[in-house]
Write a protein that holds these residues in place. Structure first.
Motif, PDB file in Angstrom:
ATOM      1  N   VAL A  15       0.838  -1.203   0.000  1.00  0.00           N
ATOM      2  CA  VAL A  15       0.000   0.000   0.000  1.00  0.00           C
ATOM      3  C   VAL A  15       0.876   1.257   0.000  1.00  0.00           C
ATOM      4  O   VAL A  15       0.628   2.210  -0.746  1.00  0.00           O
ATOM      5  CB  VAL A  15      -0.948  -0.007   1.216  1.00  0.00           C
ATOM      6  N   ALA A  16       1.923   1.242   0.830  1.00  0.00           N
ATOM      7  CA  ALA A  16       2.818   2.392   0.919  1.00  0.00           C
ATOM      8  C   ALA A  16       3.599   2.596  -0.382  1.00  0.00           C
ATOM      9  O   ALA A  16       3.762   3.734  -0.849  1.00  0.00           O
ATOM     10  CB  ALA A  16       3.782   2.210   2.088  1.00  0.00           C
ATOM     11  N   GLN A  17       4.083   1.512  -0.975  1.00  0.00           N
ATOM     12  CA  GLN A  17       4.870   1.620  -2.207  1.00  0.00           C
ATOM     13  C   GLN A  17       4.019   2.147  -3.361  1.00  0.00           C
ATOM     14  O   GLN A  17       4.495   2.935  -4.198  1.00  0.00           O
ATOM     15  CB  GLN A  17       5.460   0.254  -2.581  1.00  0.00           C
ATOM     16  N   VAL A  18       2.765   1.723  -3.429  1.00  0.00           N
ATOM     17  CA  VAL A  18       1.883   2.203  -4.501  1.00  0.00           C
ATOM     18  C   VAL A  18       1.649   3.707  -4.352  1.00  0.00           C
ATOM     19  O   VAL A  18       1.695   4.462  -5.324  1.00  0.00           O
ATOM     20  CB  VAL A  18       0.548   1.432  -4.491  1.00  0.00           C
ATOM     21  N   ALA A  19       1.414   4.140  -3.107  1.00  0.00           N
ATOM     22  CA  ALA A  19       1.195   5.567  -2.861  1.00  0.00           C
ATOM     23  C   ALA A  19       2.436   6.389  -3.205  1.00  0.00           C
ATOM     24  O   ALA A  19       2.329   7.530  -3.670  1.00  0.00           O
ATOM     25  CB  ALA A  19       0.810   5.780  -1.398  1.00  0.00           C
ATOM     26  N   GLU A  20       3.611   5.796  -3.004  1.00  0.00           N
ATOM     27  CA  GLU A  20       4.859   6.528  -3.222  1.00  0.00           C
ATOM     28  C   GLU A  20       5.308   6.519  -4.678  1.00  0.00           C
ATOM     29  O   GLU A  20       5.789   7.531  -5.198  1.00  0.00           O
ATOM     30  CB  GLU A  20       5.967   5.923  -2.348  1.00  0.00           C
ATOM     31  N   THR A  21       5.162   5.380  -5.353  1.00  0.00           N
ATOM     32  CA  THR A  21       5.743   5.240  -6.696  1.00  0.00           C
ATOM     33  C   THR A  21       4.729   5.376  -7.832  1.00  0.00           C
ATOM     34  O   THR A  21       5.123   5.511  -8.988  1.00  0.00           O
ATOM     35  CB  THR A  21       6.445   3.875  -6.839  1.00  0.00           C
ATOM     36  N   HIS A  22       3.444   5.314  -7.522  1.00  0.00           N
ATOM     37  CA  HIS A  22       2.383   5.445  -8.534  1.00  0.00           C
ATOM     38  C   HIS A  22       2.604   4.496  -9.721  1.00  0.00           C
ATOM     39  O   HIS A  22       2.721   4.947 -10.866  1.00  0.00           O
ATOM     40  CB  HIS A  22       2.304   6.889  -9.040  1.00  0.00           C
ATOM     41  N   PRO A  23       2.604   3.195  -9.475  1.00  0.00           N
ATOM     42  CA  PRO A  23       2.833   2.234 -10.564  1.00  0.00           C
ATOM     43  C   PRO A  23       1.585   2.042 -11.418  1.00  0.00           C
ATOM     44  O   PRO A  23       0.495   2.516 -11.086  1.00  0.00           O
ATOM     45  CB  PRO A  23       3.166   0.945  -9.809  1.00  0.00           C
ATOM     46  N   ASP A  24       1.756   1.318 -12.514  1.00  0.00           N
ATOM     47  CA  ASP A  24       0.614   0.931 -13.342  1.00  0.00           C
ATOM     48  C   ASP A  24      -0.012  -0.358 -12.826  1.00  0.00           C
ATOM     49  O   ASP A  24      -1.225  -0.563 -12.965  1.00  0.00           O
ATOM     50  CB  ASP A  24       1.063   0.715 -14.790  1.00  0.00           C
ATOM     51  N   ALA A  25       0.821  -1.229 -12.254  1.00  0.00           N
ATOM     52  CA  ALA A  25       0.334  -2.540 -11.826  1.00  0.00           C
ATOM     53  C   ALA A  25       1.090  -3.020 -10.593  1.00  0.00           C
ATOM     54  O   ALA A  25       2.210  -2.587 -10.320  1.00  0.00           O
ATOM     55  CB  ALA A  25       0.480  -3.553 -12.963  1.00  0.00           C
ATOM     56  N   VAL A  26       0.447  -3.930  -9.866  1.00  0.00           N
ATOM     57  CA  VAL A  26       1.060  -4.567  -8.699  1.00  0.00           C
ATOM     58  C   VAL A  26       0.957  -6.073  -8.876  1.00  0.00           C
ATOM     59  O   VAL A  26      -0.126  -6.597  -9.156  1.00  0.00           O
ATOM     60  CB  VAL A  26       0.359  -4.163  -7.383  1.00  0.00           C
ATOM     61  N   LEU A  27       2.075  -6.771  -8.728  1.00  0.00           N
ATOM     62  CA  LEU A  27       2.088  -8.232  -8.717  1.00  0.00           C
ATOM     63  C   LEU A  27       2.026  -8.641  -7.256  1.00  0.00           C
ATOM     64  O   LEU A  27       2.979  -8.424  -6.505  1.00  0.00           O
ATOM     65  CB  LEU A  27       3.351  -8.747  -9.392  1.00  0.00           C
ATOM     66  N   MET A  28       0.910  -9.245  -6.839  1.00  0.00           N
ATOM     67  CA  MET A  28       0.591  -9.379  -5.420  1.00  0.00           C
ATOM     68  C   MET A  28       0.506 -10.835  -4.957  1.00  0.00           C
ATOM     69  O   MET A  28      -0.273 -11.629  -5.496  1.00  0.00           O
ATOM     70  CB  MET A  28      -0.764  -8.698  -5.151  1.00  0.00           C
ATOM     71  N   ASP A  29       1.295 -11.176  -3.952  1.00  0.00           N
ATOM     72  CA  ASP A  29       1.128 -12.450  -3.247  1.00  0.00           C
ATOM     73  C   ASP A  29      -0.052 -12.289  -2.292  1.00  0.00           C
ATOM     74  O   ASP A  29      -0.482 -11.166  -1.996  1.00  0.00           O
ATOM     75  CB  ASP A  29       2.409 -12.790  -2.494  1.00  0.00           C
ATOM     76  N   LEU A  30      -0.594 -13.388  -1.767  1.00  0.00           N
ATOM     77  CA  LEU A  30      -1.749 -13.276  -0.878  1.00  0.00           C
ATOM     78  C   LEU A  30      -1.421 -13.571   0.583  1.00  0.00           C
ATOM     79  O   LEU A  30      -1.810 -12.828   1.477  1.00  0.00           O
ATOM     80  CB  LEU A  30      -2.873 -14.204  -1.356  1.00  0.00           C
ATOM     81  N   SER A  31      -0.724 -14.662   0.825  1.00  0.00           N
ATOM     82  CA  SER A  31      -0.428 -15.053   2.209  1.00  0.00           C
ATOM     83  C   SER A  31       0.845 -14.356   2.681  1.00  0.00           C
ATOM     84  O   SER A  31       1.960 -14.772   2.359  1.00  0.00           O
ATOM     85  CB  SER A  31      -0.251 -16.572   2.294  1.00  0.00           C
ATOM     86  N   MET A  32       0.660 -13.256   3.445  1.00  0.00           N
ATOM     87  CA  MET A  32       1.797 -12.474   3.923  1.00  0.00           C
ATOM     88  C   MET A  32       1.527 -11.969   5.336  1.00  0.00           C
ATOM     89  O   MET A  32       0.372 -11.819   5.739  1.00  0.00           O
ATOM     90  CB  MET A  32       2.034 -11.263   2.991  1.00  0.00           C
ATOM     91  N   PRO A  33       2.578 -11.706   6.100  1.00  0.00           N
ATOM     92  CA  PRO A  33       2.397 -11.172   7.454  1.00  0.00           C
ATOM     93  C   PRO A  33       1.996  -9.695   7.426  1.00  0.00           C
ATOM     94  O   PRO A  33       2.017  -9.063   6.374  1.00  0.00           O
ATOM     95  CB  PRO A  33       3.785 -11.350   8.072  1.00  0.00           C
ATOM     96  N   VAL A  34       1.634  -9.179   8.588  1.00  0.00           N
ATOM     97  CA  VAL A  34       1.276  -7.774   8.801  1.00  0.00           C
ATOM     98  C   VAL A  34      -0.066  -7.441   8.142  1.00  0.00           C
ATOM     99  O   VAL A  34      -1.022  -7.045   8.788  1.00  0.00           O
ATOM    100  CB  VAL A  34       2.359  -6.783   8.318  1.00  0.00           C
TER     101      VAL A  34
END
Length: 228
Positions: free
Chosen positions: A41-60
């Motif tokens: 969430v923080a990286q998207v807000a900072e870098t304004h990418p076109d796409a995110v490649l997202m894993d599902l099972s993660m901590p936090v």
């Protein structure tokens, strides 16, 4: 212009490997990596990418919640799930959160790039294993119509035009592409799609596509314009 991508995976070896691999692909520019949903969430807000490649099972914060937050704050960012899991409920949760594609980690680099490109065009891409599970879930729903998500509406409720839209939807076409095929405006297509959701009692495009494949509206069905 290159497609700007953020890669999110809690396993450093996988994350860094994907970042290196994708950065070598023509037309892809990896701008950041994250180890959990909160970082995504923080990286998207900072870098304004076109796409995110997202894993599902993660901590936090898991990938489903991260997807939900990213899509809510940045609706133009395409989220492509890349995970080891193909659990029915998890698939639906991710797609309902706003993911435009769901791939397993058996996918190759070319498949991943194609899914990212398709997601940016607002097409839905599902791993074959994921498609099979959604179809199986839809077919089980026919045997258990009283269960949540397991309703069985009649095809007779659909108008010929809605049937045309459903067939094209099942092929992964966006509203704009469907409009071009049917020679109608994108707003008109959106109205038809919303009517389909209501009549089929589905919540999103992925569920509508699963219903379409389970009821003969997928590839190989009668041609557009023929009605039913």
């Amino acid at each position: 212009m290159s497609i700007r991508v953020v890669v999110v995976d809690d396993q450093a070896v996988i994350r860094e490997g994907l970042m290196t691999l994708l950065d070598m692909m023509p037309g892809i520019d990896v701008v950041a990596g994250g180890a959990n949903g909160e970082e995504a969430v923080a990286q998207v807000a900072e870098t304004h990418p076109d796409a995110v490649l997202m894993d599902l099972s993660m901590p936090v914060m898991d990938g489903v919640e991260a997807t939900r937050r990213i899509v809510a704050a940045h609706p133009d960012v395409a989220v492509v799930v890349l995970t080891t899991m193909a659990d029915d409920q998890l698939i639906l949760d991710a797609l309902e959160a706003g993911a435009r594609a769901y791939l397993t980690k058996d996918s190759g680099k070319t498949e991943i790039v194609r899914a990212i490109e398709a997601a940016l065009a607002r097409h839905t891409t599902l791993d074959p294993i994921v498609q099979e599970r959604l179809l199986a879930a839809a077919l089980r729903g026919a045997d258990h119509p009283t269960e949540p998500r397991r309703v069985e509406p009649s095809q007779d409720l659909l108008t010929p035009r809605e049937s045309d839209v459903l067939r094209l939807l099942a092929q992964g076409l966006s509203n704009r592409a469907i409009g071009r095929r049917l020679l109608v405006g994108e707003a008109t297509v959106k109205t038809h799609v919303n009517h389909l959701f209501a009549k089929l009692r589905t919540h999103n495009r992925a569920e509508a596509v699963a219903w379409a494949h389970a009821h003969g509206f997928g590839p190989g069905a009668d041609g557009v314009g023929s009605g039913r």
